[in-house]
Design a protein around this motif. Structure first.
Motif, mmCIF file in Angstrom:
data_model
loop_
_atom_site.group_PDB
_atom_site.id
_atom_site.type_symbol
_atom_site.label_atom_id
_atom_site.label_comp_id
_atom_site.label_asym_id
_atom_site.label_seq_id
_atom_site.Cartn_x
_atom_site.Cartn_y
_atom_site.Cartn_z
ATOM 1 N N VAL A 127 -14.353 10.187 -1.171
ATOM 2 C CA VAL A 127 -14.164 8.453 -0.158
ATOM 3 C C VAL A 127 -14.225 7.670 -1.365
ATOM 4 C CG1 VAL A 127 -15.495 7.418 -0.535
ATOM 5 C CG2 VAL A 127 -16.993 9.820 -0.185
ATOM 6 N N GLU A 128 -12.746 7.365 -0.718
ATOM 7 C CA GLU A 128 -11.931 6.174 -0.859
ATOM 8 C C GLU A 128 -12.066 4.680 -0.868
ATOM 9 O OE1 GLU A 128 -7.530 4.325 -0.947
ATOM 10 O OE2 GLU A 128 -8.066 6.624 -0.113
ATOM 11 N N LEU A 129 -12.314 3.883 -1.975
ATOM 12 C CA LEU A 129 -13.079 2.661 -1.540
ATOM 13 C C LEU A 129 -11.713 1.892 -1.760
ATOM 14 C CD1 LEU A 129 -17.007 2.850 -3.453
ATOM 15 C CD2 LEU A 129 -15.738 3.275 -0.749
ATOM 16 N N TYR A 130 -11.374 1.433 -1.065
ATOM 17 C CA TYR A 130 -10.188 0.613 -1.215
ATOM 18 C C TYR A 130 -9.746 -0.951 -0.572
ATOM 19 C CZ TYR A 130 -7.754 1.125 3.199
ATOM 20 O OH TYR A 130 -7.155 1.375 4.522
ATOM 21 N N TRP A 131 -8.850 -1.893 -0.827
ATOM 22 C CA TRP A 131 -8.682 -3.355 -0.238
ATOM 23 C C TRP A 131 -7.508 -3.084 -0.264
ATOM 24 C CZ3 TRP A 131 -6.494 -8.296 -1.496
ATOM 25 C CH2 TRP A 131 -5.944 -8.538 -2.516
ATOM 26 N N ASP A 132 -6.818 -3.455 1.317
ATOM 27 C CA ASP A 132 -5.103 -4.006 1.197
ATOM 28 C C ASP A 132 -4.662 -5.318 0.419
ATOM 29 O OD1 ASP A 132 -4.517 -1.158 2.526
ATOM 30 O OD2 ASP A 132 -5.001 -2.298 4.124
ATOM 31 N N LYS A 133 -4.090 -5.178 -0.181
ATOM 32 C CA LYS A 133 -3.151 -6.495 -1.130
ATOM 33 C C LYS A 133 -2.825 -7.719 0.594
ATOM 34 C CE LYS A 133 -2.656 -4.028 -5.393
ATOM 35 N NZ LYS A 133 -0.398 -3.975 -6.544
ATOM 36 N N PRO A 134 -2.416 -8.340 -0.386
ATOM 37 C CA PRO A 134 -1.441 -9.426 1.179
ATOM 38 C C PRO A 134 -0.033 -8.459 1.855
ATOM 39 C CG PRO A 134 -2.433 -11.236 -0.188
ATOM 40 C CD PRO A 134 -2.375 -9.053 -1.375
ATOM 41 N N ARG A 135 0.218 -8.188 2.479
ATOM 42 C CA ARG A 135 1.219 -7.564 3.011
ATOM 43 C C ARG A 135 2.379 -8.211 2.467
ATOM 44 N NH1 ARG A 135 1.799 -4.898 8.723
ATOM 45 N NH2 ARG A 135 -0.729 -4.093 8.722
ATOM 46 N N ASN A 136 2.488 -9.665 2.307
ATOM 47 C CA ASN A 136 3.800 -9.914 1.362
ATOM 48 C C ASN A 136 3.886 -9.346 -0.217
ATOM 49 O OD1 ASN A 136 2.167 -11.549 0.486
ATOM 50 N ND2 ASN A 136 2.880 -13.786 1.304
ATOM 51 N N SER A 137 2.898 -9.184 -0.395
ATOM 52 C CA SER A 137 3.544 -8.383 -1.814
ATOM 53 C C SER A 137 3.474 -6.771 -1.544
ATOM 54 C CB SER A 137 1.566 -8.587 -2.283
ATOM 55 O OG SER A 137 0.729 -7.938 -2.510
#
Length: 163
Positions: A127-137
């Motif tokens: 199980v991976e729990l994650y958040w995406d950083k803003p695309r511009n970064s």
């Protein structure tokens, strides 16, 4: 076959259906610990859970797996289910919850495009729990292609975001 075909950009993964050995134990992990909402049981061998009232993001069933041994990490099959959190603060809050529950063996990585926690469910499914950083970064090469990597995630810094 048409090699020019590209899947529509609006396409998304609808849900994951996991074979589990013990439905109650899996519901305790996914609902009681991770916070998913039980939407319905399907007889006594399956349940559907979601975030935010969707019909289901994850199906859990024991149709062919009741009382089966845990999944092996070396075999073929699903590597992990990835659950995307809306913000870094949300990821920090679930990390704080996992720590408070003394959940074992939590891995953590910064991939440049995202920050992720890795754990195993009661049946040894990843199980991976994650958040995406803003695309511009997101880190990119000079030609615009992504440069993803795996670096250690600063968990103390992540915890500063928790409520």
């Amino acid at each position: 076959m048409d090699t020019e075909y590209k899947i529509p950009t609006e396409t998304r993964i609808g849900h994951v259906h996991l074979k589990v050995s013990d439905l109650k134990r899996s519901l305790a992990f996914y609902c009681d610990l991770l916070g998913f909402e039980l939407m319905m049981y399907y007889g006594d061998a399956a349940a559907f859970i979601s975030a935010g009232g969707y019909h289901h993001h994850i199906g859990l069933n024991t149709w062919n797996s009741k009382d089966a041994p845990p999944a092996t990490r070396e075999g073929v099959g699903l590597y992990h289910t990835a659950i995307v959190y809306p913000t870094r603060k949300d990821l920090a809050n679930i990390y704080k919850r996992l720590r408070t529950a003394n959940y074992p063996n939590i891995g953590a990585s910064d991939h440049g495009v995202s920050e992720a926690l890795y754990l195993r469910d009661p049946d040894n499914n990843g199980v991976e729990l994650y958040w995406d950083k803003p695309r511009n970064s997101w880190p990119k090469e000079s030609n615009g292609s992504l440069t993803m990597y795996t670096h250690p995630l600063d968990l103390e810094d992540l915890l500063k975001e928790a409520s």
